[in-house]
Design a protein around this motif. Structure first.
Motif, short mmCIF file in Angstrom:
data_model
loop_
_atom_site.label_atom_id
_atom_site.label_comp_id
_atom_site.label_asym_id
_atom_site.label_seq_id
_atom_site.Cartn_x
_atom_site.Cartn_y
_atom_site.Cartn_z
N PRO A 70 35.66 -10.73 -5.23
CA PRO A 70 34.83 -11.54 -6.12
C PRO A 70 33.50 -11.96 -5.49
O PRO A 70 32.51 -12.17 -6.20
CB PRO A 70 35.71 -12.76 -6.42
N SER A 125 34.53 -13.03 -12.26
CA SER A 125 35.24 -13.50 -11.06
C SER A 125 34.33 -14.08 -9.99
O SER A 125 34.77 -14.92 -9.19
CB SER A 125 36.06 -12.36 -10.45
N LEU A 154 41.08 -16.30 -14.12
CA LEU A 154 40.96 -14.86 -14.37
C LEU A 154 42.09 -14.36 -15.26
O LEU A 154 41.88 -13.49 -16.11
CB LEU A 154 40.94 -14.11 -13.04
#
Length: 441
Positions: free
Chosen positions: A278, A202, A211
């Motif tokens: 992320p 990510s 994702l």
């Protein structure tokens, strides 16, 4: 239909032996009233367009009792004849367009039915079976006109002789056998490994769609047949939408992403959720709210043991979250009413062949060893929430699968990190490029 390369000798489906299917039918007959008849239809094929079908998914009760994973059949169970299967009849072009079809011979030899007929004979054979029965049970969700249009069935329904079979099948499916638990543990392990790889991915690819694709790829590469549901990949404010499914936005730097995922392995589902940044680090505001959800997750898991109930655990979670949200300052007045605007969901649900498994079993029912539940506290603060602006548009959920054991519980998703320091360490000490280089060494 046939997956012989995945099965050991004596199995009908991978991991589940013929004798277990026979035992399931025997236990159902023990629950059914005397002189009653159970009718279970296979799931229908659902079409995407006129000639393109959606991926077929078998009805869980039909699969649980027969092991047959193809559409078009009707199973009938009674004390008088045992299992009687009405099977689809292969047409000459079926083998070319659809592959091999299991017919009457397979019903007798592979699925161990006591009687089997082509489905075209159902309207001649089933009416007499219905007439001889004092009570009928069927799976209402997959009821098919093949039998519901029969005059004898309609007459029985008219006089109140027809009931939902799920009250019995859900009771049987609620407590898992050792074979089922082995598959559920494998399904959970696949989902954990897939989500971990997606989390590491990510930082380089902070996009919901990427994702979602990554986690499905990782699940399938580890042997899962399909996702248990469309992954929820909510970045930033999208995480406050509980069943967000668009998965088409870029995740802004500094935002959290909430991923709720699960896969299906040979009929058994997994289900877990993690929320992380992320970018590699939680902000102080995110950390404060995340820690409340994490501590609630841990406290509720400690309550998971025989004799407890989902309702009791849920009520405790509401107390913990209301108290914590007051301390943080998100809730000030009329806390209980406003809390339900921030979390209208239960702390968890039963898990098994369906994601929300055994739905006929009350959440007040005392848990038993062999039952698998989820524990998933969360807070979803909409952008329009009348409160502190700094929390608006934030969604956090931490979900684990929990197996009730004789002495307490086992967390089946315990390998998936959820501590802040572990998540930040993973994200900051790994890059997709490094992972690719390692894979090629």
């Amino acid at each position: 239909m046939f997956t012989s390369q995945l099965m050991k000798e004596g199995e009908i489906t991978p991991g589940i032996a013929t004798k277990e299917y026979i035992s399931r039918r025997k236990r159902l007959l023990e629950l059914l009233p005397e002189n009653s008849l159970a009718i279970i239809a296979a799931a229908p094929v659902k079409m995407m367009t006129d000639v393109v079908p959606y991926t077929f998914q078998q009805d869980a009760d039909y699969l649980y009792l027969t092991g047959c994973q193809q559409p078009g059949g009707v199973a009938v169970l009674s004390h008088e004849c045992g299992l009687c299967m009405f099977m689809p009849e292969p047409k000459p072009h079926d083998a070319v367009w659809q592959g091999q079809i299991a017919g009457v011979d397979a019903a007798l030899e592979m699925f161990k039915a006591e009687e089997a007929y082509p489905v075209s004979k159902l309207d001649k054979i089933l009416p007499n079976m219905i007439k001889r029965s004092s009570k009928l049970f069927h799976n209402k969700l997959t009821a098919t006109p093949t039998y519901t249009d029969l005059e004898t069935f309609q007459n029985a329904a008219h006089v109140g002789k027809v009931s939902d079979l799920s009250i019995f099948t859900h009771e049987l499916r609620w407590v898992k056998s050792p074979s089922e638990l082995k598959l559920m543990k494998e399904s959970a392990a696949i989902a954990c490994q897939a989500l971990l790889q997606t989390m590491l991915h990510s930082k380089t690819y902070p996009h919901e769609g990427m994702l979602s694709a990554k986690v499905e790829y990782e699940c399938r590469m580890r042997g899962a047949q399909r996702m248990a549901f469309n992954p929820v990949v909510g970045g930033g404010p999208n995480a406050s939408v509980i069943h967000y499914s668009r998965n088409d936005q870029k995740i802004k730097d500094g935002d959290l992403v909430l991923m709720d995922v699960g896969c299906e392995l040979h009929g058994y589902c997994s289900d877990l959720t993690r929320t992380w940044p992320p970018c590699g680090s939680f902000s102080s505001i995110q950390e404060e709210l995340y820690d409340l959800i994490l501590q609630t997750n841990k406290e509720c898991i400690r309550l998971c043991r025989p004799g407890a109930s989902i309702r009791q655990i849920h009520n405790y979670s509401v107390e913990l979250l209301c108290k914590g949200l007051k301390e943080i300052g998100i809730l000030k007045r009329d806390a209980f009413r406003l809390y339900h605007q921030l979390n209208p969901t239960s702390i968890g649900h039963y898990l098994g062949m369906d994601v929300h498994d055994s739905s006929m079993i009350s959440y007040d029912c005392p848990l038993k060893p062999g039952v698998v539940i989820t524990i998933e506290p969360g807070i979803y603060v909409p952008s329009s929430f009348d409160g502190s602006e700094r929390y608006q548009g934030t969604g956090i959920r931490i979900e684990d699968e929990v197996l009730i054991t004789e002495t307490g519980c086992e967390v089946l998703t315990g390998s998936m990190p959820k501590e802040i320091k572990h998540i930040e360490s993973l994200l900051n000490n790994y890059s997709y490029t490094k992972g690719m280089e390692a894979a090629t060494v």
